[in-house]
Design a protein around this motif. Sequence first.
Motif, short mmCIF file in Angstrom:
data_model
loop_
_atom_site.label_atom_id
_atom_site.label_comp_id
_atom_site.label_asym_id
_atom_site.label_seq_id
_atom_site.Cartn_x
_atom_site.Cartn_y
_atom_site.Cartn_z
N ASP A 139 0.61 -0.87 0.31
CA ASP A 139 0.11 0.07 -0.10
C ASP A 139 0.78 1.12 -0.01
O ASP A 139 -0.17 2.31 0.23
N LEU A 140 2.24 0.84 0.00
CA LEU A 140 2.57 1.84 0.09
C LEU A 140 3.19 2.75 -1.31
O LEU A 140 3.39 2.46 -2.31
N THR A 141 3.16 4.14 -1.53
CA THR A 141 3.27 4.42 -3.09
C THR A 141 4.82 6.08 -2.94
O THR A 141 4.52 6.42 -2.32
N LEU A 142 5.98 5.87 -3.14
CA LEU A 142 7.16 6.71 -2.96
C LEU A 142 7.59 7.17 -3.79
O LEU A 142 8.22 7.05 -4.97
N ASP A 143 7.23 8.40 -3.94
CA ASP A 143 8.08 9.84 -4.83
C ASP A 143 8.80 10.02 -4.92
O ASP A 143 9.23 10.94 -4.13
N LEU A 144 9.34 9.55 -5.56
CA LEU A 144 10.72 10.32 -5.72
C LEU A 144 11.84 10.85 -6.20
O LEU A 144 12.44 11.92 -5.81
N ASP A 145 10.62 11.59 -7.33
CA ASP A 145 10.42 13.04 -7.64
C ASP A 145 9.97 14.30 -6.89
O ASP A 145 10.60 15.33 -6.16
N ASN A 146 9.43 13.81 -5.64
CA ASN A 146 8.50 15.14 -4.70
C ASN A 146 8.79 14.37 -3.65
O ASN A 146 8.98 14.94 -2.14
N ASN A 152 -2.06 4.04 1.22
CA ASN A 152 -3.86 3.80 0.45
C ASN A 152 -3.88 5.42 0.59
O ASN A 152 -4.87 5.74 0.75
N GLY A 153 -2.82 6.88 -0.09
CA GLY A 153 -3.58 7.62 -0.64
C GLY A 153 -3.53 8.21 0.06
O GLY A 153 -3.47 10.14 0.27
N ASP A 211 1.57 -1.65 10.41
CA ASP A 211 -0.46 -1.13 10.14
C ASP A 211 -0.03 -1.37 12.46
O ASP A 211 -0.68 -1.22 13.43
N ASP A 212 1.73 -2.55 12.01
CA ASP A 212 1.32 -3.39 13.13
C ASP A 212 2.76 -3.63 13.90
O ASP A 212 4.02 -4.12 13.06
N PRO A 213 3.80 -2.36 14.02
CA PRO A 213 5.24 -1.92 13.69
C PRO A 213 5.80 -2.86 14.99
O PRO A 213 6.84 -3.39 14.49
N SER A 214 5.18 -3.88 15.98
CA SER A 214 5.62 -5.07 16.56
C SER A 214 5.74 -5.89 15.64
O SER A 214 6.47 -7.04 16.27
N SER A 215 5.58 -6.22 14.40
CA SER A 215 5.30 -7.34 13.66
C SER A 215 4.99 -6.53 12.15
O SER A 215 4.16 -7.02 11.95
N PRO A 216 6.36 -6.54 12.15
CA PRO A 216 6.36 -5.46 10.32
C PRO A 216 6.42 -6.50 9.26
O PRO A 216 6.64 -7.47 9.41
#
Length: 232
Positions: A139-146, A152-153, A211-216
């Motif tokens: 669900d992650l979108t990484l914009d390298l330009d910006n 999820n938006g 969503d759960d840092p303890s269970s990444p």
Amino acid sequence: MKHKILLVEDDTSISDMVKGQFIKEGYEVVPAFDGEEALEVFSRNTFDLIMLDLMLPKLDGMEFLKIIREKSMIPVLIMSAKDGDLDKALGLGFGADDYIAKPFSMIELTARVKAAIRRATHYSRTEREQQKKVLTAGDLTLDLDNFSLHKNGTEIKLTSKEFHILKLFISHPSRVYTKAQIYSLVWDDEYYGDENVINVHMRRLREKIEDDPSSPNYIKTLWGIGYKLGEF
């Protein structure tokens, strides 16, 4: 062209020592001795890097850093004997790029400053030249330009180091990275064996994207080896 450093340190003996060393190295160094003075100096000048003590009069280093980060992504190197503040300085809402514990060697400090300025110059040039590119993982979108991340938006604010750590994993989804490799590639510097800086950045990044840092799910730990991107 000389690189210009803002040195924020209230101990005059340390300030004089550091200033003298970096003048010998060919840098221009502007000292400030409290947080308020540092803000005033920063507003009137353009710098390539800030060396920042955390225990400052009038306005402490943490508050100074928070204010600076609202205006600029200039590299900030923390110089402090307060290990307890490292987590905050490198973490959410503050975004220091590196730290060195007092007492420190001038050789190591000089190496870290040179590496930080080199990284900033390299990333600035690279990001100006590259075309817009988007990386995705789950669900992650990484914009390298910006230099932005959305899940999820919804935008998630990352520090510079968090962004480049996540970019490293998403760009090479099947590769396992040791802590030394992460430090070498993201910090562009020799790894000194201090795992704390990696642990802090990784924990803060997980707190933001998982969503759960303890269970990444996004960045998996391979115990005794390192980290890798989860499978999507």
